[in-house]
Design an enzyme around this catalytic site. Structure first.
Site, PDB file in Angstrom:
ATOM      1  N   LYS A  79       0.805  -1.222   0.000  1.00 23.87           N
ATOM      2  CA  LYS A  79       0.000   0.000   0.000  1.00 23.87           C
ATOM      3  C   LYS A  79       0.841   1.277   0.000  1.00 23.87           C
ATOM      4  CE  LYS A  79      -4.470  -1.512   1.692  1.00 23.87           C
ATOM      5  NZ  LYS A  79      -4.280  -2.945   2.078  1.00 23.87           N
ATOM      6  N   GLU A  85     -10.701   6.956   4.426  1.00 24.38           N
ATOM      7  CA  GLU A  85     -11.293   6.087   5.437  1.00 24.38           C
ATOM      8  C   GLU A  85     -10.374   4.879   5.569  1.00 24.38           C
ATOM      9  OE1 GLU A  85     -12.340   6.284   2.314  1.00 24.38           O
ATOM     10  OE2 GLU A  85     -12.049   4.212   1.675  1.00 24.38           O
ATOM     11  N   SER A 141       1.899  -9.816  -0.828  1.00 23.75           N
ATOM     12  CA  SER A 141       1.526  -8.401  -0.707  1.00 23.75           C
ATOM     13  C   SER A 141       1.894  -7.762   0.625  1.00 23.75           C
ATOM     14  CB  SER A 141       0.017  -8.242  -0.947  1.00 23.75           C
ATOM     15  OG  SER A 141      -0.725  -9.075  -0.074  1.00 23.75           O
TER      16      SER A 141
HETATM   17  C1  LIG Z   1      -4.996  -4.037   1.619  1.00 28.95           C
HETATM   18  C2  LIG Z   1      -4.253  -5.294   1.401  1.00 28.95           C
HETATM   19  C3  LIG Z   1      -4.596  -6.202   0.375  1.00 28.95           C
HETATM   20  C4  LIG Z   1      -5.797  -6.031  -0.511  1.00 28.95           C
HETATM   21  O1  LIG Z   1      -5.809  -4.902  -1.315  1.00 28.95           O
HETATM   22  P1  LIG Z   1      -5.670  -4.966  -2.905  1.00 28.95           P
HETATM   23  O2  LIG Z   1      -6.091  -3.617  -3.339  1.00 28.95           O
HETATM   24  O3  LIG Z   1      -6.555  -6.058  -3.399  1.00 28.95           O
HETATM   25  O4  LIG Z   1      -4.251  -5.249  -3.195  1.00 28.95           O
HETATM   26  C5  LIG Z   1      -3.805  -7.320   0.190  1.00 28.95           C
HETATM   27  N1  LIG Z   1      -2.745  -7.568   0.979  1.00 28.95           N
HETATM   28  C6  LIG Z   1      -2.389  -6.730   1.975  1.00 28.95           C
HETATM   29  C7  LIG Z   1      -1.193  -7.073   2.785  1.00 28.95           C
HETATM   30  C8  LIG Z   1      -3.124  -5.567   2.224  1.00 28.95           C
HETATM   31  O5  LIG Z   1      -2.766  -4.746   3.205  1.00 28.95           O
END
Ligand SMILES: *Cc1c(COP(=O)(O)O)cnc(C)c1O
Length: 406
Positions: free
Chosen positions: A101, A123, A390
């Site tokens: 993010k 938010e 992610s």
């Molecule tokens: C917010 C988040 C996601 C999901 O968000 P996407 O917009 O689908 O990428 C996935 N993994 C983590 C670690 C997150 O913080």
């Protein structure tokens, strides 16, 4: 319709919407003329910035020296099944703040600053978007206002503390159910009081144009890096690239590097929660229907009257009834495949990756790990799955210990 790939001025290849912000029949502009004018201003500023080397140089410098990019691609030999496909991880968990993010938060705050805005607002549900945004605002000396439901505030202590320490104004929202949906409304009301001085930062490739293409451009660095790193390490391309899908930003970021390679299968993994045969899931593309939600057209899980359904996933970052328009388009075009993994499979994958490789994943990311563990044994050893990790699992450890009774 063809998949169009534009090399935007930042040097990143992305899926390009039409002039109204539609990817095929999904996405699109907002109706309200006052809001449309504000979004047009953001859209124009974004295009100007992407063509301005002083902006893109600053973005690239922060990625390198602050976020810690490029994040590595790692061959997970222990996780790869004997006789099956090789599994590789793109390590977005190693970014500063522990997830992808930060990639778009820095881009958005830098853009807000260039537009002369004083305050960034958003938010947050579980607080992950809030923490990444508060981090970028601290770094770039911008005021930050985060709206969060009182129920979520009570649940998410560490992220609430982080946001406070980082100096953002946390606005507790008690109206309605005191959760994410109400926080969205509250943030929007605040924004409309002073849009000239404020910038609304959306946390995924969702919402009306230009947010989906903008957030996609900032996240496409994942795929650009991963493609080069994978080729450097293996001499070829992966058979599949895979990522978890909440709103879809980390997935479209990874896919961006491989859209123009038809032989590379793109796979998004949705949260099946307690099972696709229950109502407790958030498998939007698997079971949703197209319609307009939150100002854009997408597949979403809906009630008979068209209202978004309540959704569930053990991973709060995946807990969203809609999905970015790019994924809706890629699904209909048959270019990407969307699968799902249950809460239970995610827990198992969380433990497996931790113990096999010494890498504790976010519960969100554990969904794509679960998919790879299921899929790799069906493939051959000369094939490979490159998955996007992610985020890291620090935020989830207490919950996992409690749930699994360890
Ligand atoms: C917010 C988040 C996601 C999901 O968000 P996407 O917009 O689908 O990428 C996935 N993994 C983590 C670690 C997150 O913080």
């Amino acid at each position: 319709m063809n998949i169009r790939i534009d090399a935007n001025p930042g040097g990143m290849a992305v899926l390009a919407p039409d002039e109204f912000g539609y990817f095929g029949e999904y996405g699109g502009p907002i109706d309200d003329p006052r809001i449309a004018a504000l979004l047009q201003e953001i859209s124009d500023a974004f295009d100007t910035c992407m063509a301005d080397p002083t902006y893109t140089d600053e973005l690239m410098s922060l990625r390198k020296h602050y976020v810690g990019r490029p994040s590595p691609v790692y061959h997970a030999r222990n996780l790869s099944p004997e006789g099956g496909a090789q599994i590789y991880l793109k390590r977005e968990d190693l970014n500063h703040t522990g997830a992808h993010k930060i990639n778009h938060c820095i881009g958005e705050v830098l853009l807000a600053k260039r537009m002369g805005k004083k305050r960034v607002l958003a938010e947050t549900g579980a607080g992950q978007h809030g923490v990444a945004l508060a981090t970028a605002c601290a770094l770039l000396d911008m005021e930050c206002e985060i709206h969060m439901g009182v129920v979520d505030i009570a649940k998410e202590h560490p992220n609430v503390s982080r946001m406070k320490i980082l100096g953002c104004d946390l606005v507790p929202v008690s109206m309605g159910t005191g959760t994410l949906k109400d926080a969205v409304d509250s943030a929007f009301i605040s924004y409309m009081k002073d849009p000239e001085n404020m910038f609304f930062a959306i946390g995924s490739v969702t919402g009306p144009a230009p947010y989906p293409r903008m957030v996609q451009a900032f996240q496409s660095i994942i795929g650009q890096e991963a493609r080069k790193q994978f080729i450097d390490q293996t001499g070829g391309l992966p058979t599949e690239v895979a990522a978890c899908v909440g709103g879809g930003s980390n997935a479209i970021g990874l896919f961006s590097g491989f859209l123009d390679e038809p032989d590379v299968q793109l796979v998004g993994v949705e949260p099946a929660g307690k099972g696709l045969d229950t109502s407790d899931h958030a498998a939007t593309l698997t079971l949703g229907k197209p319609g307009v939600m939150h100002g854009f057209r997408c597949y979403y899980l809906q009630e008979d009257d068209g209202e978004p359904s309540p959704v569930h996933s053990v991973a709060s970052g995946l807990d969203y009834p809609g999905v970015g328009p790019q994924h809706c388009y890629l699904k209909d075009a048959g270019r990407a495949r969307y699968e799902s993994a249950t809460d239970k499979e995610a827990f198992a994958a969380f433990m497996e990756l931790s113990r096999a490789e010494g890498i504790i994943p976010a519960l969100e990311s554990a969904h794509v790990v679960a998919y790879a563990m299921r899929q790799a044994p069906k493939m051959s050893p000369d094939q490979s799955i490159l998955l996007n990790l992610s985020g890291r699992g620090d935020k989830d450890i207490d919950f996992v210990i409690e749930t699994l009774g360890l």
